[in-house]
Write an enzyme that holds these catalytic residues in place. Structure first.
Site, PDB file in Angstrom:
ATOM      1  N   ASP A  48      -0.407 -10.096  -3.663  1.00  0.00           N
ATOM      2  CA  ASP A  48      -1.071  -9.019  -3.920  1.00  0.00           C
ATOM      3  C   ASP A  48      -0.347  -8.145  -4.970  1.00  0.00           C
ATOM      4  O   ASP A  48       0.729  -7.588  -5.075  1.00  0.00           O
ATOM      5  CB  ASP A  48      -1.290  -7.887  -2.895  1.00  0.00           C
ATOM      6  CG  ASP A  48      -2.229  -6.904  -3.085  1.00  0.00           C
ATOM      7  OD1 ASP A  48      -2.425  -6.709  -4.463  1.00  0.00           O
ATOM      8  OD2 ASP A  48      -2.804  -6.445  -2.266  1.00  0.00           O
ATOM      9  N   SER A 103      -8.195  -1.681   1.257  1.00  0.00           N
ATOM     10  CA  SER A 103      -7.275  -0.861   0.085  1.00  0.00           C
ATOM     11  C   SER A 103      -7.075   0.436   0.525  1.00  0.00           C
ATOM     12  O   SER A 103      -6.630   0.684   1.552  1.00  0.00           O
ATOM     13  CB  SER A 103      -7.953  -1.225  -1.313  1.00  0.00           C
ATOM     14  OG  SER A 103      -7.187  -1.025  -2.361  1.00  0.00           O
ATOM     15  N   HIS A 120      -5.334  -9.217  -4.258  1.00  0.00           N
ATOM     16  CA  HIS A 120      -5.926  -8.011  -4.027  1.00  0.00           C
ATOM     17  C   HIS A 120      -7.287  -8.024  -3.474  1.00  0.00           C
ATOM     18  O   HIS A 120      -8.341  -7.774  -4.565  1.00  0.00           O
ATOM     19  CB  HIS A 120      -5.502  -6.689  -4.992  1.00  0.00           C
ATOM     20  CG  HIS A 120      -5.754  -5.193  -4.310  1.00  0.00           C
ATOM     21  ND1 HIS A 120      -5.162  -5.063  -3.188  1.00  0.00           N
ATOM     22  CD2 HIS A 120      -6.764  -4.329  -4.318  1.00  0.00           C
ATOM     23  CE1 HIS A 120      -5.336  -3.581  -2.939  1.00  0.00           C
ATOM     24  NE2 HIS A 120      -6.679  -3.585  -3.599  1.00  0.00           N
TER      25      HIS A 120
END
Length: 353
Positions: free
Chosen positions: A284, A156, A312
């Site tokens: 996502d 991320s 995600h």
């Protein structure tokens, strides 16, 4: 991927999401909370080091303590994990990657971004999605004196920052690391930031992030009075407003739009000179599919995996309640499979350097 072949976006060798876990939202939330991240009774054991930074602050680094004997030596591969927003060595993905590293006989280290190790850092700064200078300093410390190959995974926010480091470092990145991977990185920060601030995301994830980020920011203000406008920060309702008053100005950006534009990695992927895997599921909820790079944007060193499912940083597989250990297996297979052919070919590329 051959160096002579253009990068292509593919689903990659990741299994489809289980039928019992439909949709990007569930595939994000459930794995982080309930899916198995390591074998029963085999949670990773970390040993913490504290490093002094050049600006008088500190970085806490957790190193995996393997159960095998002897422990990996300086010639063994090293896996470095860069966590996501408000993540740590306790995050589900960190534990799953640590387990895989131990299975492979690799050393493993997770440096915490400032303020994420459980103790407020001292300097008038925190961390951000384009923190490539911090990434570079951490990697320099971790690679010093190592004889074996070093691989890095960023998740991320950490994935975008790792890609930005590779872009800024050019050829030096390939001299330091054998390969890198970015998982669910918000390559276009404006698109991702706006997505988190809309609809169901605004009701679920925005409060979750701000619940920890606001108190940390106010504690930072207590350390350094006058650093930012406390009233504006308390009034921030989403990440755009938070980054406009805190993250952007504290790290040298004019505001949120300047920060999100300059810290995004999408439009400079072709500048990366170290073999890089970039994984972004199409469902996502944080990273809109329309913001993902097309194959021609990626460059010769970058391979794109864009599976249909995964959420995600979810990627659960198997029977209920699922497990999140398949992703580290596939990613580590890719990392260690990078040979010198691509690296040698890149050195002959007219755009190289």
């Amino acid at each position: 991927m051959s160096a002579a072949t253009a990068s292509t976006a593919s689903p990659g060798p990741l299994p489809p999401a289980p039928a019992w876990l439909p949709g990007g939202q569930l595939q994000t939330i459930w794995p982080a909370l309930f899916s198995r991240r390591h074998a029963p009774g085999r949670a990773p054991v970390w040993a913490r080091e504290r490093w002094a930074t050049p600006d008088g602050d500190f970085i806490d680094v957790d190193r995996l303590q393997p159960r095998q004997n002897p422990a990996p030596g300086p010639q063994a591969p090293l896996l470095v994990i860069f966590h996501g927003l408000e993540g740590s060595s306790s995050s589900h993905y960190a534990q799953a990657f640590a387990e895989r590293a131990e299975q492979l006989g690799w050393a493993c280290a997770l440096p915490h971004f400032r303020g994420c190790s459980g103790e407020l850092n001292r300097a008038p700064r925190a961390y951000h999605s384009g923190d490539f200078e911090e990434i570079g300093w951490m990697l320099a410390r971790l690679t010093q004196g190592r004889e074996g190959p070093v691989h890095a995974v960023g998740v991320s926010l950490g994935g975008n920052a790792l890609l930005r480091w590779a872009q800024e470092s050019g050829e030096q990145a390939a001299r330091q690391l054998r390969s890198i991977a970015a998982i669910c990185a918000p390559l276009d920060l404006a698109a991702a930031g706006d997505a988190i601030g809309r609809g169901l995301n605004r009701r679920i994830y925005t409060p979750m992030f701000l619940r920890t980020m606001k108190p940390k920011a106010l504690a930072k203000l207590a350390q350094h009075p006058g650093l930012f406008d406390a009233a504006r920060l308390r009034a921030a309702r989403d990440l755009r407003e938070f980054d406009d008053v805190f993250t952007g100005p504290l790290h040298g950006f004019a505001g949120v739009d300047d920060y999100w534009r300059r810290a995004s990695s999408r439009h400079r992927l072709a500048e990366i000179r170290v073999p890089a895997l970039v994984i972004n599921p199409l469902n996502d909820p944080f990273v809109p599919a329309g913001s993902l790079p097309a194959p021609h944007e990626a460059g010769r060193a970058v391979e794109l995996w864009q599976p249909a499912h995964g959420g995600h940083v979810g990627f659960a597989s198997g029977a209920w309640p699922g497990e999140v250990r398949t992703l580290p297996q596939r990613v580590c297979d890719w990392l260690q499979g990078r040979d010198m052919g691509l690296r040698a070919d890149l050195r002959q590329d007219p755009l190289h350097g």
